[in-house]
Motif scaffolding. Structure first.
Motif, PDB file in Angstrom:
ATOM      1  N   UNK A   7       0.852  -1.190   0.000  1.00  0.00           N
ATOM      2  CA  UNK A   7       0.000   0.000   0.000  1.00  0.00           C
ATOM      3  C   UNK A   7       0.885   1.235   0.000  1.00  0.00           C
ATOM      4  N   UNK A   8       0.725   2.076  -1.017  1.00  0.00           N
ATOM      5  CA  UNK A   8       1.519   3.298  -1.126  1.00  0.00           C
ATOM      6  C   UNK A   8       0.628   4.522  -0.990  1.00  0.00           C
ATOM      7  N   UNK A   9       1.179   5.573  -0.406  1.00  0.00           N
ATOM      8  CA  UNK A   9       0.396   6.797  -0.195  1.00  0.00           C
ATOM      9  C   UNK A   9      -0.111   7.380  -1.507  1.00  0.00           C
ATOM     10  N   UNK A  10       0.717   7.303  -2.553  1.00  0.00           N
ATOM     11  CA  UNK A  10       0.280   7.855  -3.839  1.00  0.00           C
ATOM     12  C   UNK A  10      -0.916   7.092  -4.407  1.00  0.00           C
ATOM     13  N   UNK A  11      -0.997   5.785  -4.118  1.00  0.00           N
ATOM     14  CA  UNK A  11      -2.145   4.999  -4.582  1.00  0.00           C
ATOM     15  C   UNK A  11      -3.406   5.370  -3.801  1.00  0.00           C
ATOM     16  N   UNK A  12      -3.253   5.576  -2.489  1.00  0.00           N
ATOM     17  CA  UNK A  12      -4.399   5.990  -1.679  1.00  0.00           C
ATOM     18  C   UNK A  12      -4.886   7.364  -2.123  1.00  0.00           C
ATOM     19  N   UNK A  13      -3.959   8.253  -2.398  1.00  0.00           N
ATOM     20  CA  UNK A  13      -4.335   9.595  -2.854  1.00  0.00           C
ATOM     21  C   UNK A  13      -5.094   9.536  -4.178  1.00  0.00           C
ATOM     22  N   UNK A  56      -1.083   9.454  10.797  1.00  0.00           N
ATOM     23  CA  UNK A  56      -0.573   9.398   9.438  1.00  0.00           C
ATOM     24  C   UNK A  56      -1.179   8.209   8.697  1.00  0.00           C
ATOM     25  N   UNK A  57      -1.104   8.242   7.381  1.00  0.00           N
ATOM     26  CA  UNK A  57      -1.614   7.119   6.592  1.00  0.00           C
ATOM     27  C   UNK A  57      -0.835   5.849   6.915  1.00  0.00           C
TER      28      UNK A  57
END
Length: 284
Positions: free
Chosen positions: A198-204, A225-226
């Motif tokens: 799970x990457x922050x850019x994917x969640x965004x 934090x995420x």
């Protein structure tokens, strides 16, 4: 028919907390009509669980039940599901005894009660889990921290129901926070543990935001934090698998996205103070 095992109980004034695992037949049905306002977090809720509120004159249609639910005192809830083990953290409040819950001391009609089936609030979930962790594995000044968290919980619950209708229809709230719908989209994605992690850019991207803007809104909405949110969900699922299955640690580690059993064991011990093997021995 069901049986249960109680892991912990706590009473603080008008508030009671119980950590419990239920073992339901397959399939299962139940009816609950608590005399106290009850907030229940089911860490092993099956997606096919359904239910509805009812009274002597009418009943709501069956709805999907989320992992976090609220049952106002004196209201009847029918639930059905596939059965098996379900871990539950239940926090109940004496009706009329807690000023912060005064907005919820009202007449609930069936349309109002639909808001109770699936409470999508990481703040409330996180507060319940933090209380539970302090009860199960007390640390320095645990009594002080538990008191503070228990006092905060009714406030967060009342705030949720006061803002819930707006949160369901507004993509981003006026106060610069993520909506409940966006949070649920993120949680559903994380729980599937996609290949590659799970990457922050994917969640965004899931909620149509830049990475930097998403991280600011996520922290403002949840207070964490995420990365901490992802770790919390992984810990929750790990605890469920350890307590309710005999799945090998290597398989659990792989299912939850850890590179090796050793990295899983290290992360689990850092967050709980117990090794996965010790946790399984204590709670199975």
């Amino acid at each position: 028919m069901k049986r249960s095992v109680i892991q912990a109980e706590l009473t603080k004034g008008a508030t009671r907390l119980r950590v419990q695992t239920f073992y339901y037949e397959s399939p299962s049905e139940m009816v609950r009509r608590p005399s106290r306002h009850t907030l229940a977090l089911m860490s092993s809720r099956k997606k096919s669980s359904r239910g509805h509120f009812f009274n002597r004159h009418q009943a709501d249609r069956l709805s999907d039940l989320g992992s976090l639910m609220f049952i106002p005192a004196g209201h009847s809830l029918f639930g059905m599901g596939p059965g098996g083990a379900q871990e539950m953290i239940a926090c109940s409040f004496e009706a009329g005894a807690i000023p912060a819950l005064s907005p919820l001391e009202r007449s609930w009609d069936l349309s109002d009660l639909t808001q109770c089936y699936d409470i999508r609030s990481p703040r409330i979930s996180d507060t319940l889990r933090r209380i539970t962790q302090e009860v199960l594995t007390p640390g320095f000044a645990s009594d002080i921290l538990i008191d503070a968290l228990i006092n905060a919980l009714p406030v967060e619950l009342s705030r949720y129901f006061q803002t819930h209708p707006e949160a369901q229809t507004t993509p981003v709230s006026k106060r610069g926070q993520l909506s409940q719908r966006q949070l649920q989209t993120i949680e559903d994605y994380v729980r599937e543990w996609p290949a590659g992690g799970v990457r922050c850019e994917d969640l965004a991207a899931l909620v149509g935001l830049s990475r930097a803007h998403f991280m600011r809104l996520f922290k403002a909405t949840t207070g964490m934090t995420a990365h901490a949110f992802v770790e919390q969900l992984r810990l929750q699922q790990a605890q469920t698998l350890l307590a309710t299955t005999n799945m090998p640690l290597k398989q659990i580690a792989g299912q939850l996205g850890f590179a090796t059993p050793a990295s899983f064991s290290l992360a689990f011990r850092r967050l709980t103070g117990l090794t996965p093997g010790s946790y399984r021995t204590e709670y199975q």
